[in-house]
Design a protein around this motif. Structure first.
Motif, PDB file in Angstrom:
ATOM      1  N   VAL A 154      30.592  21.517 -27.194  1.00  0.00           N
ATOM      2  CA  VAL A 154      30.057  22.463 -26.274  1.00  0.00           C
ATOM      3  C   VAL A 154      29.132  21.778 -25.350  1.00  0.00           C
ATOM      4  O   VAL A 154      29.213  21.855 -23.878  1.00  0.00           O
ATOM      5  CB  VAL A 154      29.262  23.591 -26.821  1.00  0.00           C
ATOM      6  N   GLN A 155      28.315  21.047 -25.648  1.00  0.00           N
ATOM      7  CA  GLN A 155      26.988  20.271 -24.895  1.00  0.00           C
ATOM      8  C   GLN A 155      27.976  19.355 -23.747  1.00  0.00           C
ATOM      9  O   GLN A 155      27.673  19.290 -22.749  1.00  0.00           O
ATOM     10  CB  GLN A 155      26.216  19.349 -25.738  1.00  0.00           C
ATOM     11  N   CYS A 157      30.856  19.420 -22.701  1.00  0.00           N
ATOM     12  CA  CYS A 157      31.726  20.190 -21.707  1.00  0.00           C
ATOM     13  C   CYS A 157      30.854  21.027 -20.668  1.00  0.00           C
ATOM     14  O   CYS A 157      31.163  20.926 -19.462  1.00  0.00           O
ATOM     15  CB  CYS A 157      32.639  21.389 -22.197  1.00  0.00           C
ATOM     16  N   GLN A 158      29.693  21.483 -21.103  1.00  0.00           N
ATOM     17  CA  GLN A 158      28.872  21.793 -20.112  1.00  0.00           C
ATOM     18  C   GLN A 158      28.273  20.681 -19.244  1.00  0.00           C
ATOM     19  O   GLN A 158      28.178  20.854 -17.881  1.00  0.00           O
ATOM     20  CB  GLN A 158      27.392  22.385 -20.812  1.00  0.00           C
ATOM     21  N   GLU A 159      28.261  19.683 -19.455  1.00  0.00           N
ATOM     22  CA  GLU A 159      27.801  18.476 -18.738  1.00  0.00           C
ATOM     23  C   GLU A 159      29.003  18.216 -17.750  1.00  0.00           C
ATOM     24  O   GLU A 159      28.433  17.800 -16.746  1.00  0.00           O
ATOM     25  CB  GLU A 159      27.516  17.264 -19.821  1.00  0.00           C
ATOM     26  N   GLY A 161      31.224  19.873 -16.617  1.00  0.00           N
ATOM     27  CA  GLY A 161      31.827  21.286 -16.162  1.00  0.00           C
ATOM     28  C   GLY A 161      33.247  21.673 -16.173  1.00  0.00           C
ATOM     29  O   GLY A 161      34.031  22.101 -15.561  1.00  0.00           O
ATOM     30  N   LYS A 163      35.595  24.076 -19.154  1.00  0.00           N
ATOM     31  CA  LYS A 163      35.577  25.387 -19.900  1.00  0.00           C
ATOM     32  C   LYS A 163      35.587  24.842 -21.207  1.00  0.00           C
ATOM     33  O   LYS A 163      36.560  24.254 -21.741  1.00  0.00           O
ATOM     34  CB  LYS A 163      36.553  26.421 -19.437  1.00  0.00           C
ATOM     35  N   ASP A 166      33.766  28.071 -27.990  1.00  0.00           N
ATOM     36  CA  ASP A 166      33.114  27.485 -29.315  1.00  0.00           C
ATOM     37  C   ASP A 166      33.766  28.250 -30.361  1.00  0.00           C
ATOM     38  O   ASP A 166      33.328  29.547 -30.819  1.00  0.00           O
ATOM     39  CB  ASP A 166      31.525  27.876 -29.217  1.00  0.00           C
ATOM     40  N   THR A 207      37.290  33.316 -15.014  1.00  0.00           N
ATOM     41  CA  THR A 207      37.115  32.303 -14.337  1.00  0.00           C
ATOM     42  C   THR A 207      37.809  32.376 -12.913  1.00  0.00           C
ATOM     43  O   THR A 207      38.704  33.102 -12.923  1.00  0.00           O
ATOM     44  CB  THR A 207      37.723  30.841 -15.036  1.00  0.00           C
TER      45      THR A 207
END
Length: 253
Positions: A154-155, A157-159, A161, A163, A166, A207
């Protein structure tokens, strides 16, 4: 190549992907929903970890392909999160290496096309009690290790960008998850797969991708032909079969 050419959705990963057509699985549900809208391509390999996925990345997703996928759904992590075996064998991948492998996979996929969309699935929760009941022990798996690999994915993917869904959290939102969501404590039952489909469709619906890839938004193939075949029960001229809401599809709006 069979035509007409439709958008291609590729499911890539380990056994959660390979077995996604079994037990009314999430791959089968997606194929049903997109049956006249997109081609669902299965590239699942039981027992694999992120190292294996990275090794064949160029073969599964060649950069010079004439047609690039519209959507890639990636799952690795459950096997990576296994405890290290004393022999040095086994599927375990240390967490930092797993993150870097997934980073390389994401970067490669993002380079395929401006229109290639990506969704990562994290390692789902597992039922340790059910694994022990079926196999006699936990096979080096723990729900806590899955949590760590899921959180790291998750971390990342957030970094980047990208999708991400979880699954570790999503599956445990159901009160009876530990008995209802798995066939053997690891692999997904139909109830577990329903959660995966729900999460995927929520991402696709919400999205702001252009075009929107939710099954209700994509055009239906050859809609102009079927209205001339069937007459409605009240004798009206035609029933638009391609636009019918079938009973098993209504839950996926």
């Amino acid at each position: 190549m069979v035509g007409p050419i439709r958008p291609q959705f590729v499911l890539f990963g380990s056994s959660i992907v390979q077995f996604s057509y079994s037990h009314q699985g999430w791959g089968a549900i997606l194929s049903d929903l997109y049956s006249r809208k997109a081609d669902i391509l299965l590239r699942g390999y039981a027992g694999w970890n992120s190292r294996c996925g990275l090794q064949v990345l160029d073969e599964v997703f060649p950069k010079d392909a004439t047609v690039q996928p519209s959507l890639v759904i990636i799952y690795f992590g459950g096997n990576d999160s296994l405890e290290p075996h004393p022999s040095g064998l086994g599927a375990h991948v240390p967490l930092p290496e797993y993150v870097e492998n997934m980073r390389k996979i994401a970067i490669h996929l993002k380079s395929l096309s401006e229109k290639t969309r990506i969704i990562f699935l994290t390692a789902p929760a597992i039922s340790e009690a059910q694994i022990t009941e079926v196999f006699g022990n936990c096979l080096g798996r723990s729900n806590e290790s899955c949590r760590k690999y899921s959180a790291a994915c998750v971390q990342l993917c957030q970094e980047l960008g990208v999708k991400v869904i979880d699954l570790w959290k999503a599956i445990q939102q159901r009160d009876d998850w530990s008995t209802a969501c798995f066939t053997d404590g690891i692999h997904l039952s139909s109830e577990g797969s329903n959660i995966v489909v729900k999460e995927i469709l929520e991402v696709l619906k919400e999205t702001d991708w252009e075009p929107n890839l939710h099954w209700r938004s994509l055009p239906t193939e050859f809609p102009e032909i079927s209205p001339y075949i069937f007459v409605g029960p009240k004798g009206e001229t035609a029933v638009k079969v391609s636009h019918l809401d079938l009973e098993w599809q209504t839950q996926w709006h």
